[in-house]
Design a protein around this motif. Structure first.
Motif, PDB file in Angstrom:
ATOM      1  N   PHE A  61      -7.394   6.500  -4.356  1.00 52.91           N
ATOM      2  CA  PHE A  61      -7.852   5.645  -5.460  1.00 52.91           C
ATOM      3  C   PHE A  61      -6.792   5.758  -6.531  1.00 52.91           C
ATOM      4  O   PHE A  61      -6.544   6.846  -7.045  1.00 52.91           O
ATOM      5  N   PHE A  62      -6.145   4.657  -6.826  1.00 56.50           N
ATOM      6  CA  PHE A  62      -5.016   4.716  -7.737  1.00 56.50           C
ATOM      7  C   PHE A  62      -4.833   3.374  -8.417  1.00 56.50           C
ATOM      8  O   PHE A  62      -4.938   2.328  -7.788  1.00 56.50           O
ATOM      9  N   VAL A  63      -4.568   3.416  -9.728  1.00 61.07           N
ATOM     10  CA  VAL A  63      -4.182   2.222 -10.486  1.00 61.07           C
ATOM     11  C   VAL A  63      -2.817   2.526 -11.088  1.00 61.07           C
ATOM     12  O   VAL A  63      -2.640   3.547 -11.758  1.00 61.07           O
ATOM     13  N   ASP A  64      -1.859   1.656 -10.806  1.00 62.61           N
ATOM     14  CA  ASP A  64      -0.510   1.824 -11.333  1.00 62.61           C
ATOM     15  C   ASP A  64      -0.559   1.922 -12.851  1.00 62.61           C
ATOM     16  O   ASP A  64      -1.317   1.216 -13.511  1.00 62.61           O
ATOM     17  N   GLU A  65       0.258   2.816 -13.396  1.00 56.19           N
ATOM     18  CA  GLU A  65       0.247   3.083 -14.829  1.00 56.19           C
ATOM     19  C   GLU A  65       0.422   1.812 -15.662  1.00 56.19           C
ATOM     20  O   GLU A  65      -0.209   1.647 -16.709  1.00 56.19           O
ATOM     21  N   SER A  66       1.246   0.892 -15.199  1.00 54.04           N
ATOM     22  CA  SER A  66       1.498  -0.328 -15.984  1.00 54.04           C
ATOM     23  C   SER A  66       0.300  -1.277 -16.018  1.00 54.04           C
ATOM     24  O   SER A  66       0.285  -2.222 -16.806  1.00 54.04           O
ATOM     25  N   PHE A  67      -0.715  -1.030 -15.183  1.00 57.38           N
ATOM     26  CA  PHE A  67      -1.901  -1.891 -15.157  1.00 57.38           C
ATOM     27  C   PHE A  67      -3.156  -1.192 -15.670  1.00 57.38           C
ATOM     28  O   PHE A  67      -4.233  -1.775 -15.685  1.00 57.38           O
ATOM     29  N   ARG A  68      -3.045   0.050 -16.073  1.00 58.47           N
ATOM     30  CA  ARG A  68      -4.214   0.807 -16.544  1.00 58.47           C
ATOM     31  C   ARG A  68      -4.721   0.234 -17.871  1.00 58.47           C
ATOM     32  O   ARG A  68      -3.964  -0.315 -18.657  1.00 58.47           O
ATOM     33  N   GLY A  69      -6.034   0.374 -18.084  1.00 55.93           N
ATOM     34  CA  GLY A  69      -6.630  -0.102 -19.316  1.00 55.93           C
ATOM     35  C   GLY A  69      -7.013  -1.578 -19.294  1.00 55.93           C
ATOM     36  O   GLY A  69      -7.446  -2.130 -20.299  1.00 55.93           O
ATOM     37  N   ARG A  70      -6.875  -2.214 -18.153  1.00 56.58           N
ATOM     38  CA  ARG A  70      -7.194  -3.642 -18.026  1.00 56.58           C
ATOM     39  C   ARG A  70      -8.502  -3.898 -17.286  1.00 56.58           C
ATOM     40  O   ARG A  70      -8.853  -5.034 -17.027  1.00 56.58           O
ATOM     41  N   GLY A  71      -9.206  -2.831 -16.914  1.00 58.06           N
ATOM     42  CA  GLY A  71     -10.491  -2.992 -16.239  1.00 58.06           C
ATOM     43  C   GLY A  71     -10.392  -3.271 -14.761  1.00 58.06           C
ATOM     44  O   GLY A  71     -11.369  -3.689 -14.139  1.00 58.06           O
ATOM     45  N   MET A  78       0.833  -1.192   0.000  1.00 54.30           N
ATOM     46  CA  MET A  78       0.000   0.000   0.000  1.00 54.30           C
ATOM     47  C   MET A  78       0.875   1.252   0.000  1.00 54.30           C
ATOM     48  O   MET A  78       0.597   2.207  -0.715  1.00 54.30           O
ATOM     49  N   ALA A  79       1.925   1.239   0.804  1.00 49.26           N
ATOM     50  CA  ALA A  79       2.798   2.407   0.883  1.00 49.26           C
ATOM     51  C   ALA A  79       3.417   2.715  -0.477  1.00 49.26           C
ATOM     52  O   ALA A  79       3.495   3.874  -0.879  1.00 49.26           O
ATOM     53  N   GLY A  80       3.835   1.697  -1.192  1.00 52.64           N
ATOM     54  CA  GLY A  80       4.428   1.906  -2.512  1.00 52.64           C
ATOM     55  C   GLY A  80       3.439   2.503  -3.491  1.00 52.64           C
ATOM     56  O   GLY A  80       3.783   3.398  -4.274  1.00 52.64           O
ATOM     57  N   LEU A  81       2.213   2.025  -3.461  1.00 53.43           N
ATOM     58  CA  LEU A  81       1.177   2.577  -4.340  1.00 53.43           C
ATOM     59  C   LEU A  81       0.870   4.027  -3.965  1.00 53.43           C
ATOM     60  O   LEU A  81       0.668   4.868  -4.840  1.00 53.43           O
ATOM     61  N   CYS A  82       0.859   4.325  -2.670  1.00 54.01           N
ATOM     62  CA  CYS A  82       0.618   5.711  -2.237  1.00 54.01           C
ATOM     63  C   CYS A  82       1.745   6.625  -2.696  1.00 54.01           C
ATOM     64  O   CYS A  82       1.500   7.768  -3.087  1.00 54.01           O
ATOM     65  N   ARG A  83       2.979   6.138  -2.674  1.00 47.60           N
ATOM     66  CA  ARG A  83       4.091   6.954  -3.166  1.00 47.60           C
ATOM     67  C   ARG A  83       3.956   7.209  -4.667  1.00 47.60           C
ATOM     68  O   ARG A  83       4.219   8.315  -5.141  1.00 47.60           O
ATOM     69  N   LYS A  84       3.520   6.208  -5.424  1.00 47.94           N
ATOM     70  CA  LYS A  84       3.305   6.406  -6.865  1.00 47.94           C
ATOM     71  C   LYS A  84       2.182   7.402  -7.105  1.00 47.94           C
ATOM     72  O   LYS A  84       2.262   8.241  -8.007  1.00 47.94           O
ATOM     73  N   LEU A  85       1.134   7.337  -6.300  1.00 47.79           N
ATOM     74  CA  LEU A  85       0.037   8.299  -6.402  1.00 47.79           C
ATOM     75  C   LEU A  85       0.544   9.707  -6.113  1.00 47.79           C
ATOM     76  O   LEU A  85       0.194  10.663  -6.824  1.00 47.79           O
ATOM     77  N   ALA A  86       1.391   9.855  -5.121  1.00 48.03           N
ATOM     78  CA  ALA A  86       1.946  11.167  -4.788  1.00 48.03           C
ATOM     79  C   ALA A  86       2.742  11.727  -5.957  1.00 48.03           C
ATOM     80  O   ALA A  86       2.607  12.909  -6.299  1.00 48.03           O
ATOM     81  N   ARG A  87       3.566  10.897  -6.595  1.00 52.37           N
ATOM     82  CA  ARG A  87       4.347  11.361  -7.748  1.00 52.37           C
ATOM     83  C   ARG A  87       3.425  11.749  -8.897  1.00 52.37           C
ATOM     84  O   ARG A  87       3.649  12.743  -9.582  1.00 52.37           O
ATOM     85  N   TRP A  88       2.373  10.963  -9.120  1.00 59.50           N
ATOM     86  CA  TRP A  88       1.413  11.277 -10.185  1.00 59.50           C
ATOM     87  C   TRP A  88       0.743  12.622  -9.897  1.00 59.50           C
ATOM     88  O   TRP A  88       0.611  13.457 -10.785  1.00 59.50           O
ATOM     89  N   ASP A  89       0.298  12.814  -8.641  1.00 61.30           N
ATOM     90  CA  ASP A  89      -0.332  14.084  -8.253  1.00 61.30           C
ATOM     91  C   ASP A  89       0.610  15.261  -8.514  1.00 61.30           C
ATOM     92  O   ASP A  89       0.204  16.288  -9.062  1.00 61.30           O
ATOM     93  N   ALA A  90       1.856  15.106  -8.112  1.00 61.50           N
ATOM     94  CA  ALA A  90       2.833  16.187  -8.267  1.00 61.50           C
ATOM     95  C   ALA A  90       3.035  16.529  -9.742  1.00 61.50           C
ATOM     96  O   ALA A  90       3.118  17.713 -10.105  1.00 61.50           O
TER      97      ALA A  90
END
Length: 91
Positions: free
Chosen positions: A77-87, A1-13
């Motif tokens: 609410f976050f979906v990692d970029e490498s998994f987007r578009g898969r539903g 979860m922490a890793g996904l939250c860090r990716k969300l933070a970078r995306w937000d920035a």
């Protein structure tokens, strides 16, 4: 979860940079250092977090806190970029 939250933070920035908001401000206001681990230890007794997995990898996350028996607020609410578009985020 922490890793996904860090990716969300970078995306937000990155998303708000064109509007003149600094990365430091985004991290300080919306993603404090305890965002990932702190979410799991939330003081809100009804807070919940879910991790979506695909191919045995964490692919996304959803976290929310209940207001009452019928309403909740989404915190993450976050979906990692490498998994987007898969539903993954579609019920």
């Amino acid at each position: 979860m922490a890793g996904l939250c860090r990716k969300l933070a970078r995306w937000d920035a990155e998303a708000v940079r064109p509007y003149g908001v600094s990365t430091e401000d985004v991290m300080a206001i919306f993603h404090p250092e305890t965002s990932g681990g702190g979410l799991a230890r939330s003081s809100a007794p009804d807070a919940m977090a879910f991790i979506a997995r695909s191919e045995n990898q964490p692919a996304g996350c959803l976290a929310f806190d209940r207001f009452d028996d019928e309403r909740a607020e989404v915190h993450k609410f976050f979906v990692d970029e490498s998994f987007r578009g898969r539903g993954l985020a579609v019920p």
